[in-house]
Design a protein around this motif. Sequence first.
Motif, short mmCIF file in Angstrom:
data_model
loop_
_atom_site.label_atom_id
_atom_site.label_comp_id
_atom_site.label_asym_id
_atom_site.label_seq_id
_atom_site.Cartn_x
_atom_site.Cartn_y
_atom_site.Cartn_z
N ALA A 11 -18.36 16.29 3.20
CA ALA A 11 -18.78 16.40 1.80
C ALA A 11 -19.49 17.73 1.56
CB ALA A 11 -19.68 15.24 1.41
N LEU A 12 -20.35 18.11 2.49
CA LEU A 12 -21.07 19.38 2.37
C LEU A 12 -20.10 20.55 2.40
CD1 LEU A 12 -23.70 20.99 2.29
CD2 LEU A 12 -23.78 20.83 4.79
N TRP A 13 -19.13 20.49 3.31
CA TRP A 13 -18.19 21.60 3.42
C TRP A 13 -17.26 21.69 2.20
CZ3 TRP A 13 -18.34 25.74 6.28
CH2 TRP A 13 -19.14 25.72 7.41
N LEU A 14 -16.94 20.55 1.60
CA LEU A 14 -16.13 20.57 0.37
C LEU A 14 -16.88 21.27 -0.75
CD1 LEU A 14 -14.61 16.97 0.47
CD2 LEU A 14 -13.35 19.12 0.66
N GLU A 15 -18.18 21.00 -0.87
CA GLU A 15 -18.99 21.66 -1.89
C GLU A 15 -19.11 23.16 -1.61
OE1 GLU A 15 -22.62 19.94 -3.14
OE2 GLU A 15 -21.94 17.87 -2.86
N ARG A 16 -19.26 23.50 -0.35
CA ARG A 16 -19.34 24.92 0.00
C ARG A 16 -18.04 25.65 -0.33
NH1 ARG A 16 -22.25 24.35 5.97
NH2 ARG A 16 -24.41 24.22 5.20
N MET A 17 -16.90 25.03 -0.03
CA MET A 17 -15.61 25.65 -0.30
C MET A 17 -15.37 25.80 -1.79
SD MET A 17 -14.46 26.55 2.57
CE MET A 17 -12.85 27.10 2.02
N ALA A 18 -15.79 24.79 -2.56
CA ALA A 18 -15.64 24.87 -4.02
C ALA A 18 -16.44 26.05 -4.57
CB ALA A 18 -16.10 23.57 -4.67
N PHE A 19 -17.66 26.23 -4.07
CA PHE A 19 -18.49 27.34 -4.55
C PHE A 19 -17.93 28.68 -4.07
CE2 PHE A 19 -22.17 30.21 -4.45
CZ PHE A 19 -22.62 30.06 -5.75
N PHE A 20 -17.42 28.71 -2.85
CA PHE A 20 -16.82 29.94 -2.32
C PHE A 20 -15.66 30.40 -3.20
CE2 PHE A 20 -13.40 31.76 0.32
CZ PHE A 20 -14.00 32.94 0.70
N PHE A 21 -14.79 29.45 -3.59
CA PHE A 21 -13.65 29.83 -4.42
C PHE A 21 -14.07 30.14 -5.85
CE2 PHE A 21 -11.10 27.92 -0.99
CZ PHE A 21 -10.18 28.93 -0.83
N LEU A 22 -15.20 29.62 -6.29
CA LEU A 22 -15.74 30.03 -7.58
C LEU A 22 -16.12 31.51 -7.54
CD1 LEU A 22 -16.73 29.21 -10.45
CD2 LEU A 22 -18.98 28.85 -9.43
N ILE A 23 -16.74 31.93 -6.43
CA ILE A 23 -17.07 33.34 -6.27
C ILE A 23 -15.80 34.19 -6.32
CG2 ILE A 23 -18.01 35.07 -4.67
CD1 ILE A 23 -19.92 32.92 -3.63
N LEU A 24 -14.76 33.76 -5.60
CA LEU A 24 -13.50 34.50 -5.61
C LEU A 24 -12.89 34.55 -7.01
CD1 LEU A 24 -11.63 33.48 -2.32
CD2 LEU A 24 -13.01 35.50 -2.79
N THR A 25 -13.08 33.49 -7.78
CA THR A 25 -12.58 33.47 -9.16
C THR A 25 -13.25 34.57 -9.97
OG1 THR A 25 -12.20 31.09 -9.04
CG2 THR A 25 -12.32 32.06 -11.23
N PHE A 26 -14.58 34.68 -9.85
CA PHE A 26 -15.32 35.70 -10.59
C PHE A 26 -14.94 37.10 -10.13
CE2 PHE A 26 -17.67 32.28 -12.25
CZ PHE A 26 -18.52 32.74 -13.24
N VAL A 27 -14.79 37.28 -8.83
CA VAL A 27 -14.46 38.60 -8.30
C VAL A 27 -13.04 39.02 -8.72
CG1 VAL A 27 -14.05 39.89 -6.17
CG2 VAL A 27 -16.06 38.42 -6.37
#
Length: 319
Positions: A11-27
Amino acid sequence: MAGIDSAPGIALWLERMAFFFLILTFVSAPNSIAATQTAWLLGMAFWIVRFFFRPRPKFTSTFLLIPLLAYFGWSLISGLLSYAPDISLDRLQSVLLFVIFIFAVNQVKTLAAARFLAGALLVSCMVSVGWVPVERMLGRGVEVQNLTARSPLTDIGIRNGDTLVKVNKREISTPEELVSEIEGAGTAKLTLYRPDFYVDVELKKGDLLAGATALERLGVGNWKKSRNWRSTGFFGHYVTYAEVVQLIASLALGLFIASLGIAAGKDRKNTGDGDQKSAAGFLKGFNISPVSIALFISVLLMSLALLLTATRAPQGAFL
């Protein structure tokens, strides 16, 4: 920074991956539509899967979701009642992009995350914005001038002032590269720029004239690097780029104003006097920081990039 609550294992890693791809979306947003949508969809996938694991995350909603849902609902009704529902409903794919708002709202949980993502968006945008004036100074392609009456370029519709940008989808910078590619391929597909659109034409090796130089073989009097085009950044069209720049420039302008940090009520007693002292007291309320200077410079550069797109509606929107 992400404000991720402690969660067991996956569950923790799923949240981390979601936030990571949010960063990639902004970039990715200021530079590539495909990369932006890919990062967003992957982030959405990790976020949705996260709901299948306990403890389930809290769904965050805001009042802004109401007009967005209303807009989608009205678009759906319009599509169903249109003269060609199959075409109209297919176009709802673009309307569904509002879901990216829901994804972002549920991932940005702290002020630090908001600041980081805004900074990442601005820095990423400055990559293309910085390239735009450099590209203009360097020039591009082969702008042909003084075409002769026997020029094979005239026969395929090329005029004086047109710029040959690509041959067989490969960018060129000299007439020699153009002739070499035509001779090697036998038949070449030329992409030329004529304000404000691109045209594809074909030229065969047998159409080239006899001559000792590339210009003679093309029937061209002289040529130069072109500096006359509407900037597109890393996008394929100037309108798309202009819309992106004006939205991010508006954000940068708002952040610049906020960064000045006018201290509310500071030296309030003297601000209404209208004398030298009150003016000095008012100016002391501003906090000119390195961040303010960086934001101001970014707004100026984005304004220049927006100007070089020569696209009036985004310029008017920014103003």
